[in-house]
Design a protein around this motif. Structure first.
Motif, PDB file in Angstrom:
ATOM      1  N   VAL A  68       0.890  -1.157   0.000  1.00  0.00           N
ATOM      2  CA  VAL A  68       0.000   0.000   0.000  1.00  0.00           C
ATOM      3  C   VAL A  68       0.926   1.204   0.000  1.00  0.00           C
ATOM      4  O   VAL A  68       1.730   1.386   0.919  1.00  0.00           O
ATOM      5  CB  VAL A  68      -0.939   0.017   1.227  1.00  0.00           C
ATOM      6  N   ASP A  70       1.401   5.411  -0.487  1.00  0.00           N
ATOM      7  CA  ASP A  70       0.644   6.657  -0.346  1.00  0.00           C
ATOM      8  C   ASP A  70       0.842   7.584  -1.549  1.00  0.00           C
ATOM      9  O   ASP A  70       1.545   7.241  -2.504  1.00  0.00           O
ATOM     10  CB  ASP A  70       0.990   7.356   0.974  1.00  0.00           C
ATOM     11  N   GLN A  71       0.221   8.755  -1.482  1.00  0.00           N
ATOM     12  CA  GLN A  71       0.242   9.694  -2.605  1.00  0.00           C
ATOM     13  C   GLN A  71       1.630  10.241  -2.895  1.00  0.00           C
ATOM     14  O   GLN A  71       1.875  10.783  -3.970  1.00  0.00           O
ATOM     15  CB  GLN A  71      -0.742  10.856  -2.349  1.00  0.00           C
ATOM     16  N   ASP A  72       2.559  10.092  -1.966  1.00  0.00           N
ATOM     17  CA  ASP A  72       3.927  10.559  -2.169  1.00  0.00           C
ATOM     18  C   ASP A  72       4.858   9.441  -2.635  1.00  0.00           C
ATOM     19  O   ASP A  72       6.063   9.639  -2.756  1.00  0.00           O
ATOM     20  CB  ASP A  72       4.474  11.178  -0.874  1.00  0.00           C
ATOM     21  N   ARG A  76       3.614   2.342   2.724  1.00  0.00           N
ATOM     22  CA  ARG A  76       3.076   2.448   4.088  1.00  0.00           C
ATOM     23  C   ARG A  76       2.798   1.089   4.707  1.00  0.00           C
ATOM     24  O   ARG A  76       2.877   0.938   5.933  1.00  0.00           O
ATOM     25  CB  ARG A  76       1.795   3.277   4.085  1.00  0.00           C
ATOM     26  N   ILE A  89      -6.061   1.424   3.181  1.00  0.00           N
ATOM     27  CA  ILE A  89      -6.282   2.303   2.037  1.00  0.00           C
ATOM     28  C   ILE A  89      -7.274   3.404   2.391  1.00  0.00           C
ATOM     29  O   ILE A  89      -7.050   4.588   2.103  1.00  0.00           O
ATOM     30  CB  ILE A  89      -6.769   1.488   0.821  1.00  0.00           C
ATOM     31  N   GLU A  91      -7.944   4.613   5.321  1.00  0.00           N
ATOM     32  CA  GLU A  91      -7.306   5.552   6.255  1.00  0.00           C
ATOM     33  C   GLU A  91      -6.412   6.546   5.509  1.00  0.00           C
ATOM     34  O   GLU A  91      -6.419   7.738   5.812  1.00  0.00           O
ATOM     35  CB  GLU A  91      -6.507   4.797   7.306  1.00  0.00           C
ATOM     36  N   LEU A  92      -5.655   6.055   4.535  1.00  0.00           N
ATOM     37  CA  LEU A  92      -4.806   6.952   3.755  1.00  0.00           C
ATOM     38  C   LEU A  92      -5.646   7.924   2.919  1.00  0.00           C
ATOM     39  O   LEU A  92      -5.320   9.109   2.826  1.00  0.00           O
ATOM     40  CB  LEU A  92      -3.859   6.161   2.857  1.00  0.00           C
ATOM     41  N   LEU A  93      -6.718   7.429   2.324  1.00  0.00           N
ATOM     42  CA  LEU A  93      -7.590   8.307   1.542  1.00  0.00           C
ATOM     43  C   LEU A  93      -8.222   9.388   2.417  1.00  0.00           C
ATOM     44  O   LEU A  93      -8.361  10.534   1.996  1.00  0.00           O
ATOM     45  CB  LEU A  93      -8.684   7.494   0.846  1.00  0.00           C
ATOM     46  N   LYS A  95      -6.944  10.842   4.896  1.00  0.00           N
ATOM     47  CA  LYS A  95      -5.935  11.845   5.267  1.00  0.00           C
ATOM     48  C   LYS A  95      -5.618  12.820   4.138  1.00  0.00           C
ATOM     49  O   LYS A  95      -4.954  13.819   4.363  1.00  0.00           O
ATOM     50  CB  LYS A  95      -4.645  11.153   5.705  1.00  0.00           C
ATOM     51  N   LEU A  96      -6.071  12.512   2.928  1.00  0.00           N
ATOM     52  CA  LEU A  96      -5.790  13.396   1.801  1.00  0.00           C
ATOM     53  C   LEU A  96      -6.556  14.697   1.951  1.00  0.00           C
ATOM     54  O   LEU A  96      -7.713  14.702   2.382  1.00  0.00           O
ATOM     55  CB  LEU A  96      -6.189  12.729   0.480  1.00  0.00           C
TER      56      LEU A  96
END
Length: 112
Positions: A68, A70-72, A76, A89, A91-93, A95-96
């Motif tokens: 998984v 992240d956007q950078d 993760r 996934i 949780e990461l979305l 945080k965007l």
């Protein structure tokens, strides 16, 4: 795993999410047939073998291996499956930063 991936792709359609598969089976035509049969509609790359360039670059020694990212582009999580992967996934979305609403610049010019 595949049924869950299929449902995840549908659930997250339109969100900043991509599922990418890498297949290491030696016969490309068999890979294509399986992708069609299993309805795996997301992008796949063919690595030709378990020691292909993608497996080497990503240090993959067992199949399946999942990441998984992240956007950078930061890894993760590794080797999460099904609900655990989905939770990570989501949780990461969450945080965007939210995108500002699009404006119709053309309409503003017409009213000037």
């Amino acid at each position: 795993m595949i049924p869950h991936e299929r449902s995840l792709v549908k659930k997250l359609a339109g969100q900043p999410f991509a599922l990418i598969g890498v297949n290491s089976d030696p016969k490309r035509e068999e890979v294509k047939e399986r992708l069609d049969k299993e309805e795996m509609t997301w992008r796949h790359f063919w690595d030709q073998s378990t020691s292909g360039p993608i497996a080497k670059a990503w240090n993959v020694h067992g199949w399946p291996t999942t990441y998984v990212i992240d956007q950078d582009g930061v890894i993760r999580y590794r080797d999460l499956r099904d609900e655990a992967a989905e939770k990570a996934i989501e949780e990461l979305l969450a945080k965007l930063p939210s995108k500002p609403a699009a404006t119709d610049k053309g309409a503003a010019k017409k009213g000037e």
